[in-house]
Design a protein around this motif. Structure first.
Motif, PDB file in Angstrom:
ATOM      1  N   UNK A 117       3.436   5.846  -2.855  1.00 21.27           N
ATOM      2  CA  UNK A 117       4.291   6.592  -3.245  1.00 21.27           C
ATOM      3  C   UNK A 117       4.424   6.792  -4.813  1.00 21.27           C
ATOM      4  N   UNK A 118       3.941   5.992  -5.660  1.00 22.91           N
ATOM      5  CA  UNK A 118       3.464   5.913  -7.036  1.00 22.91           C
ATOM      6  C   UNK A 118       2.374   7.183  -7.410  1.00 22.91           C
ATOM      7  N   UNK A 175       8.733   2.296   5.710  1.00 24.26           N
ATOM      8  CA  UNK A 175       8.998   3.739   5.271  1.00 24.26           C
ATOM      9  C   UNK A 175       7.689   4.214   4.470  1.00 24.26           C
ATOM     10  N   UNK A 176       6.878   5.281   5.097  1.00 20.08           N
ATOM     11  CA  UNK A 176       5.627   5.440   4.665  1.00 20.08           C
ATOM     12  C   UNK A 176       5.516   6.973   4.438  1.00 20.08           C
ATOM     13  N   UNK A 177       4.836   7.571   3.586  1.00 23.63           N
ATOM     14  CA  UNK A 177       4.572   8.916   3.419  1.00 23.63           C
ATOM     15  C   UNK A 177       3.484   9.506   4.477  1.00 23.63           C
ATOM     16  N   UNK A 178       3.845  10.721   5.007  1.00 26.01           N
ATOM     17  CA  UNK A 178       3.305  11.457   5.754  1.00 26.01           C
ATOM     18  C   UNK A 178       2.734  12.802   5.085  1.00 26.01           C
ATOM     19  N   UNK A 229       0.764  -1.167   0.072  1.00 22.79           N
ATOM     20  CA  UNK A 229       0.085   0.009   0.016  1.00 22.79           C
ATOM     21  C   UNK A 229       0.909   1.347  -0.098  1.00 22.79           C
ATOM     22  N   UNK A 230       1.915   1.254   0.839  1.00 28.17           N
ATOM     23  CA  UNK A 230       2.857   2.255   0.925  1.00 28.17           C
ATOM     24  C   UNK A 230       3.539   2.718  -0.553  1.00 28.17           C
ATOM     25  N   UNK A 233       9.998   1.145   0.703  1.00 30.28           N
ATOM     26  CA  UNK A 233       9.601   1.067   1.936  1.00 30.28           C
ATOM     27  C   UNK A 233      10.273   0.316   2.781  1.00 30.28           C
ATOM     28  N   UNK A 234      11.318  -0.454   2.581  1.00 27.50           N
ATOM     29  CA  UNK A 234      12.293  -0.847   3.368  1.00 27.50           C
ATOM     30  C   UNK A 234      13.651  -0.652   3.287  1.00 27.50           C
TER      31      UNK A 234
END
Length: 217
Positions: free
Chosen positions: A36-37, A204-207, A31-32, A90-91
Motif C-alpha cells: 500500500x505504501x 485487507x490486501x490490494x488487488x 507485506x501488504x 490491513x486489519x
C-alpha cells in the motif's frame, strides 16, 4: 501471568513456537502494508520525491537503512507509513469475545458475544487541515490534526492489552523496506493498469496493484 498464577513456566520449545508464530503471522500483513505504501508513492510523485530527498540526506551513500537508529530521523517517511496505515489498515476489523459479562459505558456485553471492532473507522474520522479520505502525510507533522496527537483513534495494531506484540518488528521491517525502495528506485504507475481494489479476507490486501520500479540514476 501464567507463572504468577502458579502454572508451569513455558518450555524452550513453547517459547520458540510462539516466537515463530509471531514472525509468520506478521509476514503477510507487513507485506501488504509495504504494498500500500508503494501504491501511494506511485500515485503521489510529489510525496515520493520528498521521501527520496529525506532518505538521500539521512542514509546516503548507503543503498539501504543499515543503522536502524537512523530510522528515527526519517520523519517524513514515517508520516507516510502512518498515513498509509490510517487509510489502508490491513486489519480494519478485529473480532473479540469477552470471557465474562462486562459493562462498557451504557452497553452490557454478555459473555461469549463476538464483537466486530471497526479499527480503521476511528482513524478515518481524524481530519485536520485535509479531508479525512485524502492521502496527506503532512497531517502527521503539523500537529493541526487529531491524528497526530490523539493516538487512541489510530489503531492499525489494535490497542490496550491486545496490542499486536509484533508491532515494533513490523514497523522496523516496513521502514527498512520502504527506505530501500526510496533510495534505489522511482516507483511509477503502470499505464492502463486496472483500478486497485481492497480485498478483505484474513487481512485487507490490494488487488490489481501494479507498480513499475525504475532504478534511480
Amino acid at each position: 501471568m501464567a507463572q504468577q498464577e502458579g502454572e508451569a513456566p513455558l518450555t524452550d520449545d513453547e517459547v520458540l513456537a510462539n516466537v515463530f508464530t509471531i514472525l509468520l503471522a506478521g509476514q503477510d500483513t507487513t507485506a501488504s502494508t509495504i504494498a500500500w505504501v508503494a501504491y501511494f508513492m506511485a500515485s503521489h510523485p510529489e510525496v515520493q520525491r520528498k521521501m527520496q530527498e529525506e532518505i538521500d540526506t539521512v542514509i546516503a551513500p548507503a543503498a539501504m537503512l543499515e543503522d536502524f537508529d537512523a530510522g528515527d530521523a526519517l520523519t517524513y517517511l514515517n508520516a507516510v507509513i502512518n498515513e498509509t496505515m490510517r487509510l489502508k489498515s490491513v486489519t480494519p476489523v478485529l473480532a473479540v469475545e469477552p470471557n465474562y459479562d462486562v459493562q462498557v459505558g451504557d452497553i452490557a456485553i454478555p459473555k461469549g458475544v463476538v464483537l466486530s471492532l471497526l479499527t480503521r473507522e476511528a482513524g478515518l474520522q481524524q481530519g485536520g487541515n485535509s479531508a479525512v479520505d485524502v492521502f496527506d502525510p503532512d497531517r502527521w507533522l503539523t500537529g493541526a490534526s487529531a491524528a497526530s496527537h490523539h493516538r487512541a483513534g489510530f489503531m492499525p495494531f489494535g490497542s490496550g492489552p491486545r496490542l499486536c506484540p509484533g508491532r515494533s518488528l513490523a514497523l522496523m521491517e516496513v521502514r527498512s523496506a520502504v527506505a530501500m525502495l526510496c533510495r534505489n528506485f522511482d516507483l511509477l504507475q503502470v499505464k492502463d493498469a486496472p483500478e486497485v481494489e481492497e480485498v478483505f479476507a484474513f487481512s485487507m490486501v490490494p488487488r490489481n496493484l501494479r507498480v513499475e520500479l525504475r532504478r534511480r540514476g
